[in-house]
Design a protein around this motif. Sequence first.
Motif, PDB file in Angstrom:
ATOM      1  N   ARG A  58       0.787  -1.123  -0.033  1.00 46.47           N
ATOM      2  CA  ARG A  58       0.129  -0.029  -0.103  1.00 46.47           C
ATOM      3  C   ARG A  58       0.820   1.307  -0.009  1.00 46.47           C
ATOM      4  N   GLU A  59       1.922   1.191   0.941  1.00 46.18           N
ATOM      5  CA  GLU A  59       2.786   2.544   1.014  1.00 46.18           C
ATOM      6  C   GLU A  59       3.534   2.629  -0.545  1.00 46.18           C
ATOM      7  N   LEU A  60       4.173   1.583  -1.167  1.00 51.42           N
ATOM      8  CA  LEU A  60       4.830   1.644  -2.189  1.00 51.42           C
ATOM      9  C   LEU A  60       4.140   2.144  -3.307  1.00 51.42           C
ATOM     10  N   LEU A  61       2.841   1.757  -3.426  1.00 48.93           N
ATOM     11  CA  LEU A  61       1.852   2.109  -4.586  1.00 48.93           C
ATOM     12  C   LEU A  61       1.075   3.367  -4.186  1.00 48.93           C
ATOM     13  N   GLY A  62       1.187   3.769  -3.033  1.00 50.70           N
ATOM     14  CA  GLY A  62      -0.040   4.879  -2.549  1.00 50.70           C
ATOM     15  C   GLY A  62      -1.371   4.354  -2.709  1.00 50.70           C
ATOM     16  N   ILE A  63      -1.563   3.219  -2.075  1.00 50.23           N
ATOM     17  CA  ILE A  63      -3.025   2.664  -2.173  1.00 50.23           C
ATOM     18  C   ILE A  63      -3.827   3.242  -1.190  1.00 50.23           C
ATOM     19  N   SER A  64      -5.052   3.977  -1.495  1.00 53.47           N
ATOM     20  CA  SER A  64      -5.804   4.535  -0.379  1.00 53.47           C
ATOM     21  C   SER A  64      -6.895   3.505   0.230  1.00 53.47           C
ATOM     22  N   ASP A  65      -7.412   3.748   1.316  1.00 54.17           N
ATOM     23  CA  ASP A  65      -8.284   3.089   1.998  1.00 54.17           C
ATOM     24  C   ASP A  65      -9.687   2.846   1.031  1.00 54.17           C
ATOM     25  N   ASP A  66      -9.832   3.348  -0.033  1.00 51.68           N
ATOM     26  CA  ASP A  66     -11.021   3.181  -1.048  1.00 51.68           C
ATOM     27  C   ASP A  66     -10.730   1.801  -1.654  1.00 51.68           C
ATOM     28  N   TYR A  67      -9.590   1.411  -1.493  1.00 46.85           N
ATOM     29  CA  TYR A  67      -9.014  -0.040  -2.125  1.00 46.85           C
ATOM     30  C   TYR A  67      -8.937  -1.120  -1.209  1.00 46.85           C
ATOM     31  N   ALA A  68      -9.464  -2.420  -1.790  1.00 48.05           N
ATOM     32  CA  ALA A  68      -8.965  -3.463  -1.162  1.00 48.05           C
ATOM     33  C   ALA A  68      -7.897  -4.004  -1.602  1.00 48.05           C
ATOM     34  N   VAL A  69      -6.919  -4.695  -0.860  1.00 49.70           N
ATOM     35  CA  VAL A  69      -5.639  -5.383  -1.548  1.00 49.70           C
ATOM     36  C   VAL A  69      -5.755  -6.828  -1.247  1.00 49.70           C
ATOM     37  N   LEU A  70      -5.934  -7.581  -2.319  1.00 53.27           N
ATOM     38  CA  LEU A  70      -5.851  -9.163  -2.332  1.00 53.27           C
ATOM     39  C   LEU A  70      -4.994  -9.800  -2.499  1.00 53.27           C
ATOM     40  N   PHE A  71      -4.681 -10.971  -1.788  1.00 53.13           N
ATOM     41  CA  PHE A  71      -3.667 -11.897  -1.969  1.00 53.13           C
ATOM     42  C   PHE A  71      -4.455 -13.456  -2.561  1.00 53.13           C
ATOM     43  N   LEU A  72      -4.109 -13.485  -3.925  1.00 59.30           N
ATOM     44  CA  LEU A  72      -5.061 -14.594  -4.558  1.00 59.30           C
ATOM     45  C   LEU A  72      -4.286 -15.887  -5.142  1.00 59.30           C
ATOM     46  N   GLN A  73      -4.977 -16.647  -5.556  1.00 59.94           N
ATOM     47  CA  GLN A  73      -4.148 -17.945  -6.171  1.00 59.94           C
ATOM     48  C   GLN A  73      -4.878 -17.946  -7.661  1.00 59.94           C
ATOM     49  N   GLY A  74      -4.142 -18.762  -8.335  1.00 57.55           N
ATOM     50  CA  GLY A  74      -4.867 -18.981 -10.000  1.00 57.55           C
ATOM     51  C   GLY A  74      -4.258 -18.111 -10.859  1.00 57.55           C
ATOM     52  N   GLY A  75      -3.076 -17.170 -10.575  1.00 60.37           N
ATOM     53  CA  GLY A  75      -2.466 -16.290 -11.291  1.00 60.37           C
ATOM     54  C   GLY A  75      -3.105 -15.547 -11.886  1.00 60.37           C
ATOM     55  N   ALA A  76      -2.443 -14.726 -13.012  1.00 55.22           N
ATOM     56  CA  ALA A  76      -3.236 -13.655 -13.599  1.00 55.22           C
ATOM     57  C   ALA A  76      -4.370 -14.090 -14.677  1.00 55.22           C
ATOM     58  N   THR A  77      -4.102 -15.275 -15.137  1.00 58.25           N
ATOM     59  CA  THR A  77      -5.021 -15.959 -15.970  1.00 58.25           C
ATOM     60  C   THR A  77      -6.343 -16.354 -15.454  1.00 58.25           C
ATOM     61  N   LEU A  78      -6.282 -16.668 -14.050  1.00 61.09           N
ATOM     62  CA  LEU A  78      -7.752 -16.728 -13.414  1.00 61.09           C
ATOM     63  C   LEU A  78      -8.386 -15.417 -13.239  1.00 61.09           C
ATOM     64  N   GLN A  79      -7.664 -14.264 -13.303  1.00 56.45           N
ATOM     65  CA  GLN A  79      -8.321 -13.058 -13.378  1.00 56.45           C
ATOM     66  C   GLN A  79      -9.037 -12.726 -14.746  1.00 56.45           C
ATOM     67  N   PHE A  80      -8.521 -13.278 -15.837  1.00 56.57           N
ATOM     68  CA  PHE A  80      -9.160 -13.070 -16.901  1.00 56.57           C
ATOM     69  C   PHE A  80     -10.837 -13.720 -16.810  1.00 56.57           C
ATOM     70  N   ALA A  81     -10.757 -14.586 -15.960  1.00 56.73           N
ATOM     71  CA  ALA A  81     -12.219 -14.942 -15.358  1.00 56.73           C
ATOM     72  C   ALA A  81     -13.092 -14.339 -14.388  1.00 56.73           C
ATOM     73  N   MET A  82     -12.108 -14.089 -13.504  1.00 58.13           N
ATOM     74  CA  MET A  82     -12.806 -13.560 -12.311  1.00 58.13           C
ATOM     75  C   MET A  82     -13.231 -12.011 -12.372  1.00 58.13           C
ATOM     76  N   VAL A  83     -12.692 -11.219 -13.179  1.00 54.88           N
ATOM     77  CA  VAL A  83     -12.838  -9.902 -13.665  1.00 54.88           C
ATOM     78  C   VAL A  83     -14.316  -9.841 -14.252  1.00 54.88           C
ATOM     79  N   PRO A  84     -14.489 -10.540 -15.453  1.00 57.53           N
ATOM     80  CA  PRO A  84     -15.951 -10.591 -15.955  1.00 57.53           C
ATOM     81  C   PRO A  84     -16.974 -11.167 -14.890  1.00 57.53           C
ATOM     82  N   LEU A  85     -16.832 -12.056 -14.252  1.00 53.97           N
ATOM     83  CA  LEU A  85     -17.576 -12.732 -13.299  1.00 53.97           C
ATOM     84  C   LEU A  85     -18.093 -11.855 -12.022  1.00 53.97           C
TER      85      LEU A  85
END
Length: 360
Positions: A58-85
């Motif tokens: 959060r500090e490195l990227l200057g991420i505000s409290d308006d954002y959640a920071v999540l640590f997930l599995q499945g790689g970027a490729t799973l995000q190809f599906a999670m984003v639309p879903l």
Amino acid sequence: MSRIFNFSAGPAVLPGAVLEQVRADIPSWRGTGMSVMEVSHRGKDFDEIARKAEQDVRELLGISDDYAVLFLQGGATLQFAMVPLNLSQSGQTVDYVQTGSWSKKAIAEAARFCAMNVAADSAESSFTTIPPVDTWRVSSDAAYLHYTPNETIGGVEFHFIPETGDVPLVADMSSTILSRPIDVSRFGLIYAGAQKNIGPAGITLVIVRKDLVGRARVDTPTLLTYEAFAESGSMTNTPPTFAWYVAGLVFAHLKAEGGLEAMAAINERKAAKLYAAIDESSFYSNPVDPACRSWMNVPFVLADPALDAGFLAKADAAGLKNLKGHRSVGGMRASIYNAMPEEGVDALLEFMVEFERTNS
Ligand SMILES: *Cc1c(COP(=O)(O)O)cnc(C)c1O
């Protein structure tokens, strides 16, 4: 430690100081008599490093409290599906920008769940350009616009953030995150597989604006919803603890090295040197429009491809490893992520000059 210069596109080089810390921690982490791989993710010790990793990124990227920071599995490729879903309803229109192999894959996956509008496409230039923003055909009612700020295979990078008004902007930052400061507030969601600039494979960073969480389609499996992970501190089930711990060490290391401003200065210099040498020579070339050349992945070809195999073998023998280009584009590719020291780029340049001298 005998180390070579590893130009792999991913999994990629990690900072030497981080590897030393991992080695020291393995037999007895924090004096527990156990490695971090052997302790409960619910225990106080692990929880502390998990929270610190979040705080540091959060500090490195200057991420505000308006954002959640999540640590997930499945790689970027799973995000190809999670984003639309998670960010669109069935049949809703989504806008995607196609600038290379990874955005193409993201589009193919999202097209299974949404009405796909490819708002811009640089296939005609063999993915060596970014279509001018004023030519993008965006939808008025898109659930979001997705793009790939750095195409890892083609070496095409956006050096600007597209303006999308009220339409949430979604970015696959797998191979560029942490390479420079970014204005997170411009984005609805950012995701990145770890194995390029964050840490070991097996963990995926998602930064999502909180108002976009909790909108998943009703039939989405729990583990594919951002909501579940946002509510549980990314501990809905057992997280990839070791990868999370190493990512945390990388974040702390980057802070100690001066943060992302410092990284940006070094990365820009490393890339500029390499492109300058390629452009000055008629022996090497890079096909990408100079306005959108990647700081992280530098593909180049030899004027005579018959020399490719010899180049790679000699480079390898000189301790310059994993320079082979992606099978889809051929030639060479030097991935020069944060953890590639400037000396590695200098060694590559020296090698390239010498190879040209003896082979032309
Ligand atoms: C490496 C990469 C991916 C794929 O990541 P996985 O973690 O293997 O799913 C997706 N997008 C980009 C831009 C990448 O560089």
